[in-house]
Design an enzyme around this catalytic site. Structure first.
Site, PDB file in Angstrom:
ATOM      1  N   ARG A 142      -0.872 -14.618   4.900  1.00 18.37           N
ATOM      2  CA  ARG A 142      -1.695 -13.954   5.936  1.00 18.37           C
ATOM      3  C   ARG A 142      -0.998 -14.041   7.296  1.00 18.37           C
ATOM      4  NH1 ARG A 142      -6.137 -10.597   4.658  1.00 18.37           N
ATOM      5  NH2 ARG A 142      -7.068 -11.177   6.646  1.00 18.37           N
ATOM      6  N   TYR A 166     -12.649  -3.338  -2.316  1.00 11.55           N
ATOM      7  CA  TYR A 166     -13.083  -3.197  -0.917  1.00 11.55           C
ATOM      8  C   TYR A 166     -14.605  -3.183  -0.818  1.00 11.55           C
ATOM      9  CZ  TYR A 166      -8.240  -2.240   0.469  1.00 11.55           C
ATOM     10  OH  TYR A 166      -6.893  -2.347   0.733  1.00 11.55           O
ATOM     11  N   LYS A 221       0.831  -1.201   0.000  1.00 21.01           N
ATOM     12  CA  LYS A 221       0.000   0.000   0.000  1.00 21.01           C
ATOM     13  C   LYS A 221       0.872   1.261   0.000  1.00 21.01           C
ATOM     14  CE  LYS A 221      -3.636  -2.393   2.582  1.00 21.01           C
ATOM     15  NZ  LYS A 221      -4.506  -2.294   3.772  1.00 21.01           N
ATOM     16  N   HIS A 271      -1.752  -5.552   1.671  1.00 20.11           N
ATOM     17  CA  HIS A 271      -2.958  -6.361   1.466  1.00 20.11           C
ATOM     18  C   HIS A 271      -2.527  -7.741   0.996  1.00 20.11           C
ATOM     19  CE1 HIS A 271      -6.852  -7.761  -0.066  1.00 20.11           C
ATOM     20  NE2 HIS A 271      -6.154  -8.232  -1.075  1.00 20.11           N
ATOM     21  N   ASN A 291      -1.819   0.055   7.180  1.00 17.75           N
ATOM     22  CA  ASN A 291      -1.211  -1.190   7.666  1.00 17.75           C
ATOM     23  C   ASN A 291      -0.366  -1.917   6.622  1.00 17.75           C
ATOM     24  OD1 ASN A 291      -3.222  -2.197   6.094  1.00 17.75           O
ATOM     25  ND2 ASN A 291      -4.335  -3.245   7.720  1.00 17.75           N
ATOM     26  N   GLU A 312      -9.138 -11.796  -7.066  1.00 18.35           N
ATOM     27  CA  GLU A 312      -8.295 -10.594  -6.958  1.00 18.35           C
ATOM     28  C   GLU A 312      -7.172 -10.601  -7.989  1.00 18.35           C
ATOM     29  OE1 GLU A 312      -9.050  -9.425  -2.279  1.00 18.35           O
ATOM     30  OE2 GLU A 312      -7.144 -10.357  -2.806  1.00 18.35           O
ATOM     31  N   PHE A 365     -15.027   4.475   7.676  1.00 18.29           N
ATOM     32  CA  PHE A 365     -13.645   4.782   7.281  1.00 18.29           C
ATOM     33  C   PHE A 365     -13.397   4.597   5.780  1.00 18.29           C
ATOM     34  CE2 PHE A 365     -13.752   0.358   8.814  1.00 18.29           C
ATOM     35  CZ  PHE A 365     -13.251  -0.320   7.700  1.00 18.29           C
ATOM     36  N   THR A 418      -5.199  -7.278  10.927  1.00 18.36           N
ATOM     37  CA  THR A 418      -5.480  -5.956  10.344  1.00 18.36           C
ATOM     38  C   THR A 418      -4.944  -4.820  11.204  1.00 18.36           C
ATOM     39  OG1 THR A 418      -7.501  -6.987   9.518  1.00 18.36           O
ATOM     40  CG2 THR A 418      -7.350  -4.590   9.327  1.00 18.36           C
ATOM     41  N   ARG A 457       3.184  -6.479   9.512  1.00 23.02           N
ATOM     42  CA  ARG A 457       2.485  -5.371  10.177  1.00 23.02           C
ATOM     43  C   ARG A 457       3.038  -5.154  11.592  1.00 23.02           C
ATOM     44  NH1 ARG A 457      -3.489  -7.226   7.927  1.00 23.02           N
ATOM     45  NH2 ARG A 457      -3.537  -5.884   6.091  1.00 23.02           N
TER      46      ARG A 457
HETATM   47  P1  DAT Z   1      -7.249  -7.053   5.936  1.00 22.23           P
HETATM   48  O1  DAT Z   1      -6.503  -5.988   5.144  1.00 22.23           O
HETATM   49  O2  DAT Z   1      -6.476  -7.490   7.144  1.00 22.23           O
HETATM   50  O3  DAT Z   1      -7.727  -8.192   5.080  1.00 22.23           O
HETATM   51  P2  DAT Z   1      -9.985  -6.002   5.876  1.00 22.23           P
HETATM   52  O4  DAT Z   1     -10.172  -6.706   4.568  1.00 22.23           O
HETATM   53  O5  DAT Z   1     -11.019  -6.204   6.931  1.00 22.23           O
HETATM   54  O6  DAT Z   1      -8.566  -6.348   6.545  1.00 22.23           O
HETATM   55  O7  DAT Z   1      -9.881  -4.441   5.631  1.00 22.23           O
HETATM   56  C1  DAT Z   1      -9.226  -3.924   4.495  1.00 22.23           C
HETATM   57  C2  DAT Z   1      -8.491  -2.656   4.880  1.00 22.23           C
HETATM   58  O8  DAT Z   1      -9.418  -1.659   5.310  1.00 22.23           O
HETATM   59  C3  DAT Z   1      -7.529  -2.825   6.053  1.00 22.23           C
HETATM   60  O9  DAT Z   1      -6.305  -3.398   5.655  1.00 22.23           O
HETATM   61  C4  DAT Z   1      -7.409  -1.421   6.542  1.00 22.23           C
HETATM   62  C5  DAT Z   1      -8.827  -0.881   6.357  1.00 22.23           C
HETATM   63  N1  DAT Z   1      -9.595  -1.050   7.596  1.00 22.23           N
HETATM   64  C6  DAT Z   1     -10.212  -2.176   8.036  1.00 22.23           C
HETATM   65  N2  DAT Z   1     -10.810  -1.984   9.231  1.00 22.23           N
HETATM   66  C7  DAT Z   1     -10.559  -0.692   9.560  1.00 22.23           C
HETATM   67  C8  DAT Z   1     -10.915   0.143  10.656  1.00 22.23           C
HETATM   68  N3  DAT Z   1     -11.649  -0.313  11.689  1.00 22.23           N
HETATM   69  N4  DAT Z   1     -10.476   1.430  10.654  1.00 22.23           N
HETATM   70  C9  DAT Z   1      -9.738   1.911   9.634  1.00 22.23           C
HETATM   71  N5  DAT Z   1      -9.397   1.194   8.548  1.00 22.23           N
HETATM   72  C10 DAT Z   1      -9.782  -0.097   8.508  1.00 22.23           C
HETATM   73 MG    MG Z   2      -9.075  -8.127   3.495  1.00 21.03          MG
END
Ligand code: DAT
Ligand code: MG
Length: 152
Positions: free
Chosen positions: A85, A49, A9, A115, A112, A126, A57, A91, A102
């Site tokens: 993972r 997403y 990212k 991805h 973070n 994807e 957010f 996350t 991370r």
């Molecule tokens: P991951 O990236 O661990 O698969 P995810 O798919 O639930 O997690 O979310 C995608 C991205 O969205 C994550 O890397 C960062 C952002 N995100 C997720 N939850 C968040 C939150 N509570 N506040 C801010 N950003 C968030």
């Molecule tokens: Mg995800």
């Protein structure tokens, strides 16, 4: 052989961590079969997403991910979705164990670093979303030159 989609990212790129993260995957034994720097469109962000578009957010996430370049990569290797993972950590980077990407490189949830696809099915979708078939490569890797384990 299993494949997964990785995005480094904008925060990873701005913190000059591209080499550090790619090294971790190469050292682990994964094969990089696709690699490019791209700018993600708002449309692609909403698709990628889609599980988060209704979250408070999301606006910040879309702005962050579309306003700066990201590095997209396809890795290949045995059980790579699950192993990647585990290498990433959860996350929320503050909850991620030392030794994970991370856990070592971020203090944030919204920034973070990385991805990685969360299941084999997601990975297939994807990879198609980010890479054309001709952008993925087959080649002989150094892992074929040593007496590697049969499950490797
Ligand atoms: P991951 O990236 O661990 O698969 P995810 O798919 O639930 O997690 O979310 C995608 C991205 O969205 C994550 O890397 C960062 C952002 N995100 C997720 N939850 C968040 C939150 N509570 N506040 C801010 N950003 C968030
Ligand atoms: Mg995800």
């Amino acid at each position: 052989m299993e494949r997964t989609l990785i995005l480094l990212k904008p925060d990873a790129i701005q913190k000059a961590l591209i080499g550090e993260i790619i090294s971790r995957f190469e050292n682990k034994g994964f094969k990089i079969i696709g690699l490019k720097m791209i700018k993600i469109s708002a449309e692609l962000s909403k698709e990628h997403y889609s599980h988060l578009v209704s979250k408070p957010f999301y606006a910040d996430l879309e702005k962050f991910i579309t306003h700066h370049p990201v590095v997209a990569m396809v890795l290949e290797g045995n059980e790579c979705v699950e192993v990647v993972r585990a290498m990433m950590g959860p996350t929320n980077s503050r909850k991620a164990a030392p030794g994970t990407i991370r856990g070592d490189l971020s203090l944030s949830t919204s920034r973070n670093i990385i991805h990685g696809s969360d299941s084999k099915e997601t990975a297939e979708n994807e990879i198609k979303r980010f890479f054309k078939p001709e952008e993925l490569f087959e080649y002989k890797s150094c892992h074929m030159d040593y007496d590697y384990a049969p499950d490797e």
